[in-house]
Design an enzyme around this catalytic site. Structure first.
Site, PDB file in Angstrom:
ATOM      1  N   ARG A 207      27.208  29.323  68.030  1.00  0.00           N
ATOM      2  CA  ARG A 207      27.877  29.720  66.780  1.00  0.00           C
ATOM      3  C   ARG A 207      27.902  28.557  65.792  1.00  0.00           C
ATOM      4  NH1 ARG A 207      26.638  33.057  69.411  1.00  0.00           N
ATOM      5  NH2 ARG A 207      27.785  34.785  70.336  1.00  0.00           N
TER       6      ARG A 207
ATOM      7  N   SER B 129      35.047  38.913  66.602  1.00  0.00           N
ATOM      8  CA  SER B 129      35.559  37.939  67.568  1.00  0.00           C
ATOM      9  C   SER B 129      36.154  36.753  66.810  1.00  0.00           C
ATOM     10  CB  SER B 129      34.446  37.468  68.498  1.00  0.00           C
ATOM     11  OG  SER B 129      33.930  38.549  69.238  1.00  0.00           O
TER      12      SER B 129
ATOM     13  N   GLU C 141      36.244  31.187  65.141  1.00  0.00           N
ATOM     14  CA  GLU C 141      34.895  31.428  64.621  1.00  0.00           C
ATOM     15  C   GLU C 141      34.880  31.539  63.094  1.00  0.00           C
ATOM     16  OE1 GLU C 141      32.223  34.298  66.132  1.00  0.00           O
ATOM     17  OE2 GLU C 141      32.654  33.881  68.226  1.00  0.00           O
TER      18      GLU C 141
END
Length: 357
Positions: free
Chosen positions: A164, A253, A353
């Site tokens: 990520r 998420s 995130e």
């Protein structure tokens, strides 16, 4: 170039947080970006690139000039004996891009179906799901330097992909690293991605191995699923587990799955035998952040109008609506409370995130 003032951003972020952009420019082409940089007032102002708004938390009105990425276009650039090379405009909806490649007979992105956001954000975040990351299918991208107006192209190595992560999430820095060598130039706030190209390998091979996919194979007695079947299954699985942002505001998420050493994992397993964990190719162990949050009792709980989704603890949701929507402050208060709980119980620091603006 279309320039708008005092623009409401609630429809432009999937969490549905109410905020405004003082100045917003709708970018439909690379020429629009250059027009911004040629305008004396706009060129001097800080910039914020906005795609689908699926990975941001707005904590107030946005003062930098918002570049709303709306460049479209899908095409096959090249076909070789080993791969299809497909290009997409940065403003294309990611899921629509995945569906288009399959419809054209170019499989390879099916495991990434139904991930929210735009194509331009996919390399920034190095999106991933069900055993495939963007970097596994990446060829190159085009971007414009917001300082010089020059167009440049980056390959996978130059993008610095990680979990990520990419060069686009790191600020420019000339500070030396621990070895005394320069850390390299980050591109956060420095560039805007305009086009992304994908390498979809031949012959196509399915990426399976996840329990949810194995269950579907067993239920439907399919030993060798097609790319379209995998696409359909993943869409069904994601819709069953995750809230539709059009119905319940969310950013997908919210936390990254943390990685630990085998020794750390063994220590946690000794205390929590049921912890969900996955061995990684580099020898580290990935832990399921959703399981950690659920184990701390957060599933279904709320702080203000920010809540933890009842079906998946990894997802934070907006329990307000319209003018009575959640605030970015409430979301971050909930996130920090969850981080504290997980650290106190497991000694693990969860990393969010979404980008906090």
């Amino acid at each position: 170039m279309v320039v708008e003032k005092n623009v409401p951003l609630q429809p432009c972020n999937t969490f549905g947080i109410a905020a405004r952009a003082q100045t917003l420019v709708r970018v439909h082409s690379t020429a629009d970006v250059r027009a911004v940089l040629a305008d004396p007032e706009l060129a001097a102002a800080p910039k914020f690139v906005l795609g689908g708004g699926s990975n941001i938390i707005l904590t107030g009105d946005v003062k930098p000039v918002v570049l709303k990425m709306e460049i479209k276009g899908l095409r096959l650039v090249e076909e070789t004996p080993k791969a299809w090379i497909v290009e997409a405009g940065a403003g294309e909806v990611w899921h629509d891009c995945v569906a288009w490649t399959l419809a054209q007979g170019f499989p390879g992105l099916e495991n990434l179906a139904l991930i929210p956001g735009t194509v331009g954000a996919s390399p920034v975040q190095n999106i991933g799901a069900y055993g495939v990351e963007l970097q596994d299918r990446f060829e190159s991208l085009d971007a414009i330097d917001l300082a010089t107006g020059h167009t440049f192209t980056l390959d996978a190595a130059q993008c610095g992909f990680g979990y990520r992560d990419s060069v686009f999430k790191h600020a420019p820095s000339d500070m030396p690293g621990a070895d005394g060598l320069p850390r390299g130039m980050g591109l956060e706030g420095r560039a805007v991605i305009t086009h992304v190209r994908f390498r979809l390998p031949k012959p196509w091979k399915p990426v399976l191995g996840y329990l949810d996919l194995e269950r579907r194979m067993a239920e439907e007695s399919v030993l060798q699923p097609t790319a379209q079947q995998i696409f359909d299954w993943i869409c069904d699985i994601r819709r069953a587990k995750l809230p539709d942002p059009a119905v319940v505001g969310n950013a997908g998420s919210f936390f990254k799955n943390p990685t630990v050493s085998p020794d750390q994992c063994a220590d946690i397993i000794a205390r929590e035998p049921r912890i969900v964990h996955y061995p990684m190719p580099d020898g580290s162990i990935k832990l399921a952040a959703g399981w950690l949050i659920d184990a701390c009792g957060w599933k279904g709980k709320s702080i203000g109008k920010a809540g933890v989704y009842e079906k998946q603890a990894l997802v934070l949701v907006n329990r307000g609506q319209g003018a009575d929507s959640v605030t970015g402050g409430e979301v971050m208060t909930l996130a920090k409370a969850i981080q504290t709980s997980v650290y106190e119980r497991f000694g693990i620091r969860l990393e969010p995130e979404p980008v906090v603006v």
